[in-house]
Scaffold this motif. Structure first.
Motif, PDB file in Angstrom:
ATOM      1  N   ARG A   6       0.838  -1.214   0.000  1.00 46.31           N
ATOM      2  CA  ARG A   6       0.000   0.000   0.000  1.00 46.31           C
ATOM      3  C   ARG A   6       0.870   1.261   0.000  1.00 46.31           C
ATOM      4  O   ARG A   6       0.562   2.249  -0.647  1.00 46.31           O
ATOM      5  CB  ARG A   6      -0.924   0.008   1.221  1.00 46.31           C
ATOM      6  N   ASP A  36     -17.105   0.980  -3.729  1.00 44.62           N
ATOM      7  CA  ASP A  36     -17.113  -0.486  -3.711  1.00 44.62           C
ATOM      8  C   ASP A  36     -18.562  -0.948  -3.813  1.00 44.62           C
ATOM      9  O   ASP A  36     -19.470  -0.242  -3.373  1.00 44.62           O
ATOM     10  CB  ASP A  36     -16.507  -0.999  -2.398  1.00 44.62           C
ATOM     11  N   SER A  94      -6.727  -1.411  -5.670  1.00 46.95           N
ATOM     12  CA  SER A  94      -5.810  -2.332  -4.990  1.00 46.95           C
ATOM     13  C   SER A  94      -6.512  -3.657  -4.743  1.00 46.95           C
ATOM     14  O   SER A  94      -7.520  -3.695  -4.027  1.00 46.95           O
ATOM     15  CB  SER A  94      -5.374  -1.797  -3.631  1.00 46.95           C
TER      16      SER A  94
HETATM   17  C1  LIG Z   1      -9.692  -8.039  -2.010  1.00 39.37           C
HETATM   18  S1  LIG Z   1     -10.784  -6.716  -1.739  1.00 39.37           S
HETATM   19  C2  LIG Z   1      -9.693  -5.339  -1.806  1.00 39.37           C
HETATM   20  C3  LIG Z   1     -10.168  -4.182  -0.989  1.00 39.37           C
HETATM   21  C4  LIG Z   1      -9.188  -3.013  -0.873  1.00 39.37           C
HETATM   22  N1  LIG Z   1      -8.978  -2.352  -2.130  1.00 39.37           N
HETATM   23  C5  LIG Z   1      -7.869  -3.445  -0.281  1.00 39.37           C
HETATM   24  O1  LIG Z   1      -6.835  -3.167  -0.892  1.00 39.37           O
HETATM   25  O2  LIG Z   1      -7.871  -4.042   0.803  1.00 39.37           O
HETATM   26  C6  LIG Z   1     -11.612  -6.606  -3.310  1.00 39.37           C
HETATM   27  C7  LIG Z   1     -12.758  -5.619  -3.306  1.00 39.37           C
HETATM   28  O3  LIG Z   1     -13.226  -5.469  -4.652  1.00 39.37           O
HETATM   29  C8  LIG Z   1     -14.611  -5.208  -4.583  1.00 39.37           C
HETATM   30  N2  LIG Z   1     -15.189  -5.430  -5.917  1.00 39.37           N
HETATM   31  C9  LIG Z   1     -15.108  -6.546  -6.662  1.00 39.37           C
HETATM   32  N3  LIG Z   1     -15.760  -6.381  -7.823  1.00 39.37           N
HETATM   33  C10 LIG Z   1     -16.263  -5.110  -7.808  1.00 39.37           C
HETATM   34  C11 LIG Z   1     -17.020  -4.342  -8.731  1.00 39.37           C
HETATM   35  N4  LIG Z   1     -17.413  -4.843  -9.921  1.00 39.37           N
HETATM   36  N5  LIG Z   1     -17.350  -3.086  -8.402  1.00 39.37           N
HETATM   37  C12 LIG Z   1     -16.971  -2.559  -7.203  1.00 39.37           C
HETATM   38  N6  LIG Z   1     -16.259  -3.234  -6.284  1.00 39.37           N
HETATM   39  C13 LIG Z   1     -15.903  -4.507  -6.584  1.00 39.37           C
HETATM   40  C14 LIG Z   1     -15.094  -6.183  -3.522  1.00 39.37           C
HETATM   41  O4  LIG Z   1     -16.361  -5.878  -3.033  1.00 39.37           O
HETATM   42  C15 LIG Z   1     -13.973  -6.064  -2.494  1.00 39.37           C
HETATM   43  O5  LIG Z   1     -14.256  -5.094  -1.519  1.00 39.37           O
END
Ligand SMILES: C[S@@+](CC[C@H](N)C(=O)[O-])C[C@H]1O[C@@H](n2cnc3c(N)ncnc32)[C@H](O)[C@@H]1O
Length: 233
Positions: free
Chosen positions: A40, A80, A117
């Motif tokens: 990060r 999200d 991320s």
């Molecule tokens: C592994 S988490 C990463 C969260 C954060 N960015 C981090 O670095 O910890 C993946 C995130 O992608 C979001 N996500 C997946 N597909 C998505 C979409 N089509 N639109 C918005 N969010 C999405 C999920 O809900 C989840 O919160």
């Protein structure tokens, strides 16, 4: 508990993340042996957000990276489609928006930068999402993607692909409230494009000056790109 399939059906993906939201930050740190902090940190440096800029942190989850970007003085919004994940980050003081990456609720050309991320791997149409990100960014604006990738050192790559990804679901049983999600995690990591292939998809979606850097032997890669300036006439 639910897990998504590799077709990455948006409803299944959102439900899966809703299911792991509680304790996500802690589990993430345990699973990455604390390396997530460094990744990060690198994303923040490469993004280089400045005071007065508007930054979209897409698939922001619990907004753990968003607050890091906001420390620069830039206005940063966490978007999200998992309400559970956004609620998991309710103690983080940044604006949060429920939004699907493939249909963003923002006007054209409004952000100075967009970043994702560990989210893009979960979108069910990578190229369409990259085009949608380009739509909301100003001409000349920046894209930074932090995502798992393919280790570059051949012997390590062998061990990583052959063994480490296989034991991930097993570890998930001990540290996560939804072990099935860790089966998905391992499968989605194994099938995700390598550094060069992702760079090609980014360029195909209309971004230019695409480049990447490897972190932790290429287990994670940071891709960056620029939205072309508008050509008049
Ligand atoms: C592994 S988490 C990463 C969260 C954060 N960015 C981090 O670095 O910890 C993946 C995130 O992608 C979001 N996500 C997946 N597909 C998505 C979409 N089509 N639109 C918005 N969010 C999405 C999920 O809900 C989840 O919160």
């Amino acid at each position: 508990m639910s897990r998504a399939g590799l077709d990455k059906n948006p409803r299944e993906v959102a439900e899966m993340f809703d299911g792991v939201a509680k304790g996500y930050d802690r589990t993430n740190s345990v699973m990455t042996l604390g390396f997530d902090r460094r990744w990060r940190e690198w994303s923040r440096r490469v993004l280089d957000a400045r005071a007065g800029e508007k930054v979209l942190d897409l698939a922001a989850g619990t907004a753990v990276s968003t607050v890091e970007y906001a420390a620069s003085g830039a206005w940063c919004v966490a978007a999200d489609f998992s309400i559970g994940m956004l609620l998991g980050g309710k103690h983080r003081d940044v604006p949060k928006v429920a939004a699907d990456a493939l249909k963003l609720p923002f006007a054209d050309d409004v952000f100075d930068a967009v970043t994702v991320s560990f989210g893009i791997r979960n979108f069910n149409d990578t190229e369409a999402a990259l085009r949608e990100m380009a739509r909301v960014v100003k001409p000349g604006g920046r894209l930074v993607i932090c995502e798992v990738s393919t280790p570059t050192f051949r012997p390590f790559r062998f061990v990583y692909m052959r063994y480490l990804l296989k034991i991930l679901p097993f570890i998930g049983r001990f540290v996560s409230s939804n072990p099935d999600a860790y089966q998905y995690l391992a499968e989605s990591m194994r099938t995700w494009p390598d550094q060069r292939s992702l760079a090609e998809i980014i360029a195909k979606a209309g971004w230019e000056d695409v480049a990447w850097m490897n972190l932790t032997f290429g287990m994670v890669a940071l891709h960056r790109a620029t939205k072309p300036q508008r050509v008049d006439g």
